[in-house]
Design an enzyme around this catalytic site. Structure first.
Site, PDB file in Angstrom:
ATOM      1  N   THR A 272       0.866  -1.183   0.000  1.00 32.68           N
ATOM      2  CA  THR A 272       0.000   0.000   0.000  1.00 32.68           C
ATOM      3  C   THR A 272       0.905   1.237   0.000  1.00 32.68           C
ATOM      4  OG1 THR A 272      -0.221  -0.217   2.403  1.00 32.68           O
ATOM      5  CG2 THR A 272      -2.011  -1.087   1.047  1.00 32.68           C
TER       6      THR A 272
ATOM      7  N   LYS B 262       4.299  -6.883   4.164  1.00 29.32           N
ATOM      8  CA  LYS B 262       4.064  -5.479   3.884  1.00 29.32           C
ATOM      9  C   LYS B 262       3.885  -4.763   5.212  1.00 29.32           C
ATOM     10  CE  LYS B 262       0.800  -3.167   3.558  1.00 29.32           C
ATOM     11  NZ  LYS B 262       0.303  -2.045   4.459  1.00 29.32           N
TER      12      LYS B 262
ATOM     13  N   THR C  16      -0.842  -2.863  11.022  1.00 24.68           N
ATOM     14  CA  THR C  16      -0.660  -2.612   9.596  1.00 24.68           C
ATOM     15  C   THR C  16       0.452  -3.476   9.028  1.00 24.68           C
ATOM     16  OG1 THR C  16      -1.261  -0.349  10.144  1.00 24.68           O
ATOM     17  CG2 THR C  16      -0.661  -0.761   7.882  1.00 24.68           C
TER      18      THR C  16
END
Length: 397
Positions: A155, A182, A193
């Site tokens: 992202t 990620k 995240t």
């Protein structure tokens, strides 16, 4: 050392795994945004998920699947751009339908597909685009597709994060261990995240797999503390299909110790890649606390120092003003003896026995000037230790 890095290795390097990443219009810019990691045979799975009490629809779905069985997973579908968190029942319905689509396209049982999402919270991925992406990805799977998958899960990351290791369990017997991840700024010890998928062709039972993952994550991703946020989407998965063959790795064996060492190294490597990406030209900061009453207390102090704005400013601007460290330690909530406290920046001791020391200010500035900064706090009250990794960025004030 019982393992070595596979050059150009990726998540589909272990025997029996296939992967790819495709673009199906989920990101604002046209880029790969949907990945599939697939095993030709059933996998045993270990998983760690976010500790946020609000979990994204894919995490809720995965927890339900794995509560029934951890021994028959065949694929993981990951989309970027839409987190599918805070989307309620409609978001969960989307996950269920996407898993069905993937299972049908891959010709595997419907309860053998796991789902992961990352991206904007409050938005479920559009089903029509997901259907198109899953079908295309299923048709493009191959053993060299790991890099495409690693690109598709990004992202705000600036680069893919992947590594593959060849592990020598004993003379004449090797297995492969690989992973992709990620994650950037929003990362804390609760995996915020952060998505990570690890694959291996080693034959190992689910119980040992879970124990090994717990240890490795505590020594790697569990040390990341970049801004303290906890996402609803965090997940670290290990899929083991046993395709390398041979006798299973059993508890107490030398093979388990060797495999654990390699998993520790893989997770450490991927976590460091997350840290380097998050720094974006800034500095890496390693906060070590020792001499605490317990390891948990040491970690609590280390996190307090890592999240201190004064400490980050000191490191970012090379300021010989160490008071922020002292304030953060005192505000951590951990019982301590102020008269026994020791603080060090690099090789420069700035406090000892609770009193400021005489030190060369130029040496302190020098210790703060490099790309990596080591901060050490010794409470001198016990044997507990912990290390937290954080960073500044080139945008730090």
């Amino acid at each position: 050392m019982s393992y070595n890095i596979i050059e150009d290795g990726h998540v589909s390097s272990p025997t029996g795994f296939r992967a790819t990443g495709v673009s199906c219009g989920l990101k604002e810019i046209r880029a790969r945004d949907l990945a599939i990691v697939y095993s030709q045979s059933p996998c045993r799975v270990a998983a760690l998920f976010t500790t946020n009490l609000i979990v994204a629809a894919p995490i809720f779905f995965n927890q339900a699947i794995l509560a029934r069985s951890r021994d028959n997973i065949r694929a993981v579908v990951i989309n970027a751009g839409h987190a599918n968190a805070g989307t309620g029942q409609p978001g969960l319905a989307t996950v269920v339908e996407c898993a069905k689509i993937a299972a049908d396209e891959l010709e595997v049982p419907r309860d053998s597909v796991l789902m992961l999402s990352t991206g904007q919270i409050g938005v479920a991925p559009p089903l029509d685009r997901m259907r198109e992406g899953i079908r295309r990805a299923a048709s493009e799977l191959d053993s060299n597709g790991g890099r495409r998958a690693a690109l598709a899960i990004l992202t705000s990351d600036t680069r893919p994060k992947e590594r593959a290791l060849r592990v020598s369990l004993r003379e004449g017997r090797t297995v492969t261990l690989a992973g992709m991840a990620k994650g950037t700024r929003m990362v804390s010890p609760h995996l915020a995240t952060l998505l990570c998928v690890i694959t291996t062709d080693a034959p190992i039972e689910s119980r040992l797999l879970m124990r090994a993952l717990d240890q490795s994550v505590s020594r790697s991703f569990g040390r990341l503390y970049l801004d303290g946020d906890m996402s609803p989407n965090d997940a670290v998965l290990v899929l083991a299909n046993g395709a390398a063959g041979g006798a299973p790795i059993v508890d107490g064996s030398r093979e388990l110790g060797v495999w654990q060492q390699a998993l520790d190294a893989l997770c450490h490597d991927l976590a460091q890649q997350v840290l380097r990406d998050a720094a974006s030209g800034g500095k890496h900061i390693f906060v070590t606390v020792r001499g605490a009453s317990t390891d948990a207390a040491a970690a609590q102090v280390a996190r307090a120092v890592a999240r201190s704005s004064a400490v980050r400013l000191m490191c970012a601007r090379n300021l010989p003003e160490w008071g922020g460290m002292l304030v953060a330690v005192g505000a951590s909530g951990v019982d301590l003896r102020p008269d026994m406290l020791e603080l060090r920046v690099g090789a420069v001791t700035v406090m000892d026995d609770g009193l400021p020391t005489r030190f060369d200010h130029a040496a302190l500035v020098q210790a703060l000037s490099g790309p990596e900064i080591e901060l050490m706090i010794d409470l001198h009250t016990g044997a507990g230790t912990a290390t937290v990794w954080t960073c500044t960025t080139d945008a730090e004030p």
